[in-house]
Design a protein around this motif. Structure first.
Motif, PDB file in Angstrom:
ATOM      1  N   VAL A  36      94.488  85.661  84.675  1.00 25.60           N
ATOM      2  CA  VAL A  36      94.903  85.160  84.411  1.00 25.60           C
ATOM      3  C   VAL A  36      96.666  84.604  83.932  1.00 25.60           C
ATOM      4  N   SER A  37      96.786  85.621  84.223  1.00 24.36           N
ATOM      5  CA  SER A  37      98.241  85.963  84.324  1.00 24.36           C
ATOM      6  C   SER A  37      98.938  85.356  85.654  1.00 24.36           C
ATOM      7  N   LEU A  79     101.747  82.307  80.871  1.00 21.24           N
ATOM      8  CA  LEU A  79     100.931  81.874  80.099  1.00 21.24           C
ATOM      9  C   LEU A  79     100.924  82.297  78.979  1.00 21.24           C
ATOM     10  N   ILE A  80     101.139  84.009  79.122  1.00 23.25           N
ATOM     11  CA  ILE A  80     100.831  85.674  78.577  1.00 23.25           C
ATOM     12  C   ILE A  80     102.118  85.772  78.261  1.00 23.25           C
ATOM     13  N   ARG A  83     100.176  77.907  72.621  1.00 23.80           N
ATOM     14  CA  ARG A  83      99.417  77.581  73.582  1.00 23.80           C
ATOM     15  C   ARG A  83      98.218  78.154  74.152  1.00 23.80           C
ATOM     16  N   PHE A  84      97.617  78.401  72.742  1.00 23.36           N
ATOM     17  CA  PHE A  84      96.764  78.855  72.533  1.00 23.36           C
ATOM     18  C   PHE A  84      95.566  78.095  73.076  1.00 23.36           C
ATOM     19  N   ASP A  85      95.261  76.949  72.824  1.00 23.03           N
ATOM     20  CA  ASP A  85      94.028  76.195  73.121  1.00 23.03           C
ATOM     21  C   ASP A  85      94.437  75.925  74.681  1.00 23.03           C
ATOM     22  N   THR A  86      95.563  75.941  76.187  1.00 24.14           N
ATOM     23  CA  THR A  86      95.298  75.944  76.842  1.00 24.14           C
ATOM     24  C   THR A  86      95.329  77.504  77.604  1.00 24.14           C
ATOM     25  N   PHE A  87      95.986  78.908  76.478  1.00 26.76           N
ATOM     26  CA  PHE A  87      95.136  80.074  77.271  1.00 26.76           C
ATOM     27  C   PHE A  87      94.099  79.844  76.860  1.00 26.76           C
ATOM     28  N   LYS A  88      92.963  79.935  76.146  1.00 24.85           N
ATOM     29  CA  LYS A  88      91.774  79.488  75.998  1.00 24.85           C
ATOM     30  C   LYS A  88      91.089  79.174  76.907  1.00 24.85           C
ATOM     31  N   LEU A  89      91.442  77.880  77.766  1.00 26.55           N
ATOM     32  CA  LEU A  89      90.939  76.730  78.874  1.00 26.55           C
ATOM     33  C   LEU A  89      90.476  77.844  79.437  1.00 26.55           C
ATOM     34  N   ALA A  90      92.352  78.116  79.700  1.00 27.33           N
ATOM     35  CA  ALA A  90      92.181  79.113  81.386  1.00 27.33           C
ATOM     36  C   ALA A  90      91.446  80.584  81.106  1.00 27.33           C
TER      37      ALA A  90
END
Length: 575
Positions: free
Chosen positions: A413-414, A420-421, A439-446
């Motif tokens: 992911v990173s 993002l992380i 960026r929680f929602d973006t992280f969740k999708l990614a």
């Protein structure tokens, strides 16, 4: 809830070396990869030699110079049970060698985060450290080590975590997982590495003729109760080497030689020292020790472990017990909120996301790891739980399922979504990370997108492995004792689980949550069984007479009367 299947372990051909054991034990050992008696070693003399640890020679020379010059040492530990036992082990051991200036620092997880950070290095230097020794951390502390070195302070790193691409510029590094280290037991906990350092140092001083009547040779066996506790608490695989360490520690405790702090934890957990098992370390002692690091400051746990007498140790243990009760209450509330959150999303079982990613602004940062583990067990999915950190950040804790390496997943992911992380680290089954709150929602999708490459329906089906049916003559206290003695059981060397069909003679709830059963075998033998925290929506069920169980064999010790008892792991209604 997760779907679960029962599957018998594969049993390879049984080695002739195992044929001296009970036939059931032969099967159990073989299914866990045991082919030689040497793999069942329990003697301390059969530990892997410390000489195989890369960096150990440089480390003991560094310690010898520090002892000769009586340098001021600051041990930097970690805020979990492995870190606490590592700190107590090394501090106690160094003082036994004659070091006069030894202190410790443990980062408060809410202020400094993990390990030898720059802030922790500054604190250690501020305390006058001339040698910093890390335990259960340090292999990724590039900036913290660099700062200490710039300030003229020597650094000895002892750790067991996987290193990154770059190693810290320490004066010595002892870590079985560093590149080119030939030490075969890569699964040592942090406390195991600290203990190995002390064993090597004792041998080095012995060669130098250091010990005499004024400075006797330390008996390092006195530290084995700490080593055993930390090893089990950190859930490292119990390979042969770790089983020896745990067995030796248990033997000391059972023979009445536990240090006051460990004895006080045993007492407050309502266990008996003479009957202590490795499971008691994991489920009774470690949670109380860990509670200090989760809710307060691990210095309290270390003070308990270092207490010089039982009255003081009991005072600390009582505080730890209170913190653990508070932790349980916080966790229970968070778990209810998490489950309610999932229900609000109206997921049917087949519609659950492959990875569960949860956040609530008032969740406690010290408990999110346990919550992630509980939710993972319930739904058999990788789970990430976040709590609010500082300055617009979220701190996350991840727990995974067999077959999915959670740290590698975060790494991808990173890589695919740079920035993002903010930071992450961990192992195959557990990891920690920091992201920006917005960026929680973006992280969740990614995360969900990347996870789809690795997660299959088979992976999301929980499998409970059993050791097959147990002959009726083994449903006895004698055989249950034999199983206990055949351990220690633990991570990657699991306690035996059996399966079988039974007729229900009696069933009732205890304390409104535990199902108590009287069962009858096919041969007419009656046996007690208990299911802790049963599904009380489905049980008791007077319409059910026959059941199939997956169970562990246990001994119920009530008023000094022993009887065999089945601990239910899974139950199926047959009719």
């Amino acid at each position: 809830m997760s779907s679960k299947t029962i599957q018998r372990r594969d049993v390879p051909s049984i080695s002739p070396e195992l044929q001296q054991f009970h036939p059931v034990l032969q099967r159990i050992y073989a299914s866990r990869g045991i082919a030689q008696q040497l793999q069942l070693a329990r003697s301390a003399a059969q530990l892997v030699p410390f000489s195989e640890l890369k960096g150990i020679d440089a480390a003991v020379r560094l310690l010898q110079q520090a002892l000769e010059n009586q340098l001021r040492i600051v041990i930097v530990g970690d805020f979990d049970a492995d870190g606490a036992t590592s700190t107590a082990t090394l501090l106690s051991g160094l003082k036994a060698f004659g070091f006069r200036h030894v202190e410790y620092l443990v980062p408060n997880r809410f202020e400094y985060g993990y390990g030898l950070s720059v802030e922790m290095a500054e604190l250690a230097v501020g305390q006058g450290a001339e040698l910093i020794i890390t335990v259960d951390n340090g292999i990724s502390a590039l900036e913290g080590v660099a700062l200490a070195k710039r300030m003229g302070v020597k650094v000895l790193v002892t750790d067991h975590h996987l290193p990154g691409a770059e190693l810290p510029d320490a004066d010595a590094i002892v870590n079985p997982n560093q590149p080119d280290c030939p030490f075969p037991s890569k699964q040592l906990a942090g406390v195991g590495v600290a203990f190995y350092l002390l064993m090597a140092f004792r041998a080095y001083l012995r060669e130098l003729g250091h010990f005499n009547s004024e400075q006797p040779e330390p008996n390092l066996a006195e530290l084995l109760d700490l080593v055993a506790l930390g090893t089990v608490a950190d859930v490292v695989p119990l390979d042969t080497n770790n089983r020896i360490l745990v067995h030796q520690g248990l033997q000391r405790i059972r023979s009445g030689k536990a240090r006051p702090g460990v004895q006080a934890l045993i007492d407050v957990a309502n266990r008996k020292a003479e009957k202590l098992t490795a499971q008691d370390f994991g489920f009774a002692l470690a949670p109380r020790l860990n509670a200090a690091g989760r809710l307060d400051d691990m210095s309290l746990g270390i003070s308990c472990l270092l207490a010089p007498d039982l009255p003081r140790a009991r005072m600390y243990a009582a505080e730890l017990d209170g913190l653990n009760q508070e932790r349980r209450e916080i966790e229970a509330g968070m778990q209810q909120e998490a489950l309610a959150s999932l229900q609000r999303l109206s997921f049917a079982q087949e519609q659950l996301p492959d990875v569960l990613c949860l956040y609530q602004s008032d969740w406690h940062q010290g408990v999110i790891g346990i919550l992630a583990g509980r939710i993972k067990e319930q739904f058999h999915r990788p789970v990430l739980v976040f709590a609010k950190g500082d300055e617009g950040e979220l701190k996350g804790s991840a727990r995974s399922i067999p077959g999915l390496h959670i740290r590698d997943l975060l790494d991808e992911v990173s890589t695919q979504y740079p920035g993002l992380i903010k930071k992450f680290g961990g192992h195959a089954m557990a990891a920690g990370l920091t992201i920006a709150e917005d960026r929680f929602d973006t992280f969740k999708l990614a995360l969900g997108f990347v996870a789809k490459k690795y997660i299959t329906p088979e992976l999301l089906t929980a499998v409970l492995y059993t050791d097959g049916d147990l002959p009726g003559d083994c449903l006895s206290v004698a055989f249950a004792q034999l199983l206990q003695q055949a351990g220690p059981w633990g991570q990657a060397f699991p306690e035996p689980v059996f399966e079988g069909d039974f007729l229900i003679r009696q069933q009732r709830l205890i304390a409104d949550k535990h199902l108590k059963l009287m069962l009858e075998t096919a041969t007419g033998q009656l046996v007690d069984a208990i299911w802790f925290n049963a599904d009380n929506k489905a049980w008791p069920d007077a319409n059910v007479k026959m059941i199939r169980l997956a169970y562990q064999l246990d001994i119920n010790d009530y008023r000094d009367q022993q009887s065999v008892q089945l601990l239910i792991r899974h139950i199926e209604k047959l009719g």
